[in-house]
Design an enzyme around this catalytic site. Structure first.
Site, PDB file in Angstrom:
ATOM      1  N   THR A 188       0.825  -1.214   0.000  1.00 19.44           N
ATOM      2  CA  THR A 188       0.000   0.000   0.000  1.00 19.44           C
ATOM      3  C   THR A 188       0.860   1.266   0.000  1.00 19.44           C
ATOM      4  OG1 THR A 188      -1.622  -1.223   1.283  1.00 19.44           O
ATOM      5  CG2 THR A 188      -1.864   1.168   1.269  1.00 19.44           C
ATOM      6  N   VAL A 189       1.730   1.397   1.002  1.00 22.12           N
ATOM      7  CA  VAL A 189       2.505   2.639   1.133  1.00 22.12           C
ATOM      8  C   VAL A 189       3.613   2.692   0.074  1.00 22.12           C
ATOM      9  CG1 VAL A 189       3.809   4.115   2.698  1.00 22.12           C
ATOM     10  CG2 VAL A 189       1.985   2.679   3.610  1.00 22.12           C
ATOM     11  N   LYS A 234       6.256   1.480  12.622  1.00 23.25           N
ATOM     12  CA  LYS A 234       6.102   1.861  14.039  1.00 23.25           C
ATOM     13  C   LYS A 234       6.498   0.746  14.986  1.00 23.25           C
ATOM     14  CE  LYS A 234       2.040   0.994  12.141  1.00 23.25           C
ATOM     15  NZ  LYS A 234       1.026   1.526  11.316  1.00 23.25           N
ATOM     16  N   GLU A 267       8.929   9.814  10.156  1.00 20.26           N
ATOM     17  CA  GLU A 267       7.726  10.653  10.269  1.00 20.26           C
ATOM     18  C   GLU A 267       6.444   9.849  10.043  1.00 20.26           C
ATOM     19  OE1 GLU A 267       7.246  14.399  10.704  1.00 20.26           O
ATOM     20  OE2 GLU A 267       5.480  13.252  11.214  1.00 20.26           O
ATOM     21  N   GLY A 282       0.329   8.689  10.044  1.00 17.02           N
ATOM     22  CA  GLY A 282       0.295   8.658   8.573  1.00 17.02           C
ATOM     23  C   GLY A 282       0.718   9.984   7.968  1.00 17.02           C
ATOM     24  N   GLY A 284     -12.778  -2.737   3.983  1.00 16.93           N
ATOM     25  CA  GLY A 284     -11.324  -2.581   3.987  1.00 16.93           C
ATOM     26  C   GLY A 284     -10.834  -1.580   5.024  1.00 16.93           C
ATOM     27  N   GLU A 288      -8.479  -4.774   9.102  1.00 17.91           N
ATOM     28  CA  GLU A 288      -7.814  -5.907   8.471  1.00 17.91           C
ATOM     29  C   GLU A 288      -8.529  -7.204   8.804  1.00 17.91           C
ATOM     30  OE1 GLU A 288      -3.648  -5.932   9.133  1.00 17.91           O
ATOM     31  OE2 GLU A 288      -3.472  -3.796   8.689  1.00 17.91           O
ATOM     32  N   LYS A 314       2.720   3.510  18.382  1.00 16.93           N
ATOM     33  CA  LYS A 314       2.781   4.917  17.964  1.00 16.93           C
ATOM     34  C   LYS A 314       2.961   5.833  19.172  1.00 16.93           C
ATOM     35  CE  LYS A 314      -0.132   4.175  13.898  1.00 16.93           C
ATOM     36  NZ  LYS A 314      -1.539   4.126  13.466  1.00 16.93           N
ATOM     37  N   GLY A 366      -3.329   5.377   4.700  1.00 16.43           N
ATOM     38  CA  GLY A 366      -3.658   5.514   3.280  1.00 16.43           C
ATOM     39  C   GLY A 366      -2.385   5.577   2.472  1.00 16.43           C
TER      40      GLY A 366
END
Ligand SMILES: NC(=O)c1ccc[n+]([C@@H]2O[C@H](COP(=O)([O-])OP(=O)(O)OC[C@H]3O[C@@H](n4cnc5c(N)ncnc54)[C@H](OP(=O)(O)O)[C@@H]3O)[C@@H](O)[C@H]2O)c1
Length: 423
Positions: A13-14, A102, A126, A131, A184, A187, A202, A299
């Site tokens: 995804t990322v 994280k 960061e 996110g 979605g 998970e 986090k 996202g």
């Protein structure tokens, strides 16, 4: 114009978001920052997006570590292994690392930081908290004049989405979770989100940065949202509260408390308006006062925004920047962690509706130094009624002891839930 050669590990995804962002923003970044972001290699198990053959790395050691021209390695595979080995190898070769990981940062920060320092390489993260919300560098680069005394965050989008839907749709936890999984938003295995682990990792990073002292996960109290029912949310609403999974860090003198748990906050609190999958971090600096940062906590493109920003930040530095925590290398005698903190409490007690039961419960609370701010009785039934108590500020241990004793009152059928309240 400076040329920066980059390797990207992980194209999920990322990773895909980062690939697209570099392609989309390349010329804009050249113009604004004087940097040419040159993606040299991409290492993936599966190439789910169309990328040129020449970019595909066949072997991590040969194509990335041994390629001296690669300056920055972006790690986006997640989890501890083999991400840790990849990062240590990259740092060992003097390459700067940018990561969104994280769990790895929270668990192995000192080791990764030491490797970065030893090799003069940078380590930037960061995207590991919030996110797309630029919280880490806001603390690092824009709040230096402050001593930050508290951070409070909604830093897990899945749980905030579930709690918001439960409040809006008056549906059960199970039914909203099922819907979130279909959409979605949660998970297939949602344990890390629902049990608060994601927020705990986090918070470890966030509160360490805020308090200039490492806050290991072992010192963070963690409770998720699986015990929350529609009744808790509805009664909370009647009393003017909304329910959030909050990550809370507070520092008073040399004492730090860090906790993740469901929390009632007044509907007028700035964090109450953070709904659905949005995230926000609310913090207090002794000079600046209150600040809130709000945005998408997850996202592909949102997280890529933070990752690419780290790449630009790292590439533009003459010398890399490292954390200098009070307890960087060893436990500091000057620092202590609190686990018997003070807060207000919401308690839902189920009892028989018989004369004197309220007085008996109040007397037990009183004997443990817990004073009651308000009581609400719902309905009238000889068999069982819910009694909702809001306490004034009380110590965690006092409330637990009071609850243990309340369970022995004959008319009390059970303590259905205990939820902390923050104002
Ligand atoms: N998703 C978000 O919105 C978000 C937000 C903030 C931070 N993050 C963090 O960003 C990181 C990546 O998350 P993500 O959501 O992008 O995860 P993801 O979609 O699962 O992507 C991870 C990718 O890495 C690949 N991979 C696993 N092991 C690999 C290996 N040894 N070599 C090369 N590729 C490998 C996976 O391939 P397979 O699928 O084939 O295993 C997958 O394509 C995590 O640390 C996560 O916590 C994510």
């Amino acid at each position: 114009m400076k040329n920066v050669n980059i390797a990207l590990i992980g194209l999920g995804t990322v990773g895909s978001g980062v690939y697209k962002t570099i392609a989309m923003q390349k010329s804009n970044i050249e113009h604004k920052e004087g940097l040419i972001l040159n993606l040299k290699k991409v290492l993936a198990l599966e190439y789910t997006i169309d990328i040129p053959e020449a970019l595909k790395a066949k072997d991590f050691e040969h194509d990335i570590i041994e390629d001296k021209s690669i300056d920055i390695v972006i790690e986006l595979i997640g989890g501890v292994h083999p991400a840790k080995e990849f990062i240590l190898a990259a740092l060992g070769a003097g390459k700067t690392v940018v990561t969104a990981n994280k769990e790895l940062m929270a668990r192995h920060w000192p080791e990764l930081n030491a490797a970065a320092k030893k090799n003069g390489a940078g380590l930037y993260f960061e995207a590991s908290v919030g996110g797309g919300i630029p919280i880490i560098r806001t603390i690092w680069d824009s709040l230096q004049a402050n001593e930050i005394t508290s951070v409070m965050g909604i830093i897990n989008g899945t749980t905030n989405y579930i709690l918001t839907r439960m409040e809006e749709e008056k549906e059960s936890f199970e039914s909203v979770l099922g819907e979130a999984q279909r959409l979605g938003m949660a998970e297939a295995n949602p344990k890390s989100d629902l049990e608060g682990l994601d927020a705990m990792y986090k918070l470890s990073i966030l509160s360490s940065m805020a308090f200039h002292a490492r806050v290991p996960i072992e010192y963070i109290y963690c409770e998720g949202i699986t015990g929350i029912t529609q009744e808790d949310i509805a009664y909370g609403q009647e009393l003017g509260y909304t329910l959030k999974l909050l990550a809370i860090g507070k520092k008073s003198g040399n004492t730090i408390e860090a906790r993740v748990h469901p929390t009632m906050i007044p509907v007028t609190h700035p964090l109450a308006s953070v709904r659905g999958a949005f995230n926000a971090v609310f913090l207090h600096g002794n000079i600046v006062g209150d600040i809130m940062l709000y945005g998408r906590g997850a996202g592909d493109m949102q997280t890529a925004s933070a990752v690419v920003s780290d790449v630009i930040y790292a590439a533009g530095r003459e010398k890399h920047r490292y954390t200098t925590f009070y307890n960087e290398d060893k436990v500091s005698a000057e620092l202590s962690f609190e686990n018997n903190w003070e807060s207000e409490f919401f308690l839902r007690i189920i009892a028989q509706d018989s004369p004197g039961v309220l007085a008996k419960i109040a007397s037990v609370f009183g004997s443990h130094n817990v004073s009651i701010a308000s009581v609400m009785q719902k309905g009238q039934s000889k068999d069982s009624v819910p009694l909702i108590f809001i306490t004034h500020k009380a110590k965690e241990i006092s409330v637990k002891r009071a609850v243990d004793d309340i369970k022995y009152i004959p008319e009390v059928l059970g303590v259905a839930n205990i939820i902390r309240v923050e104002n």
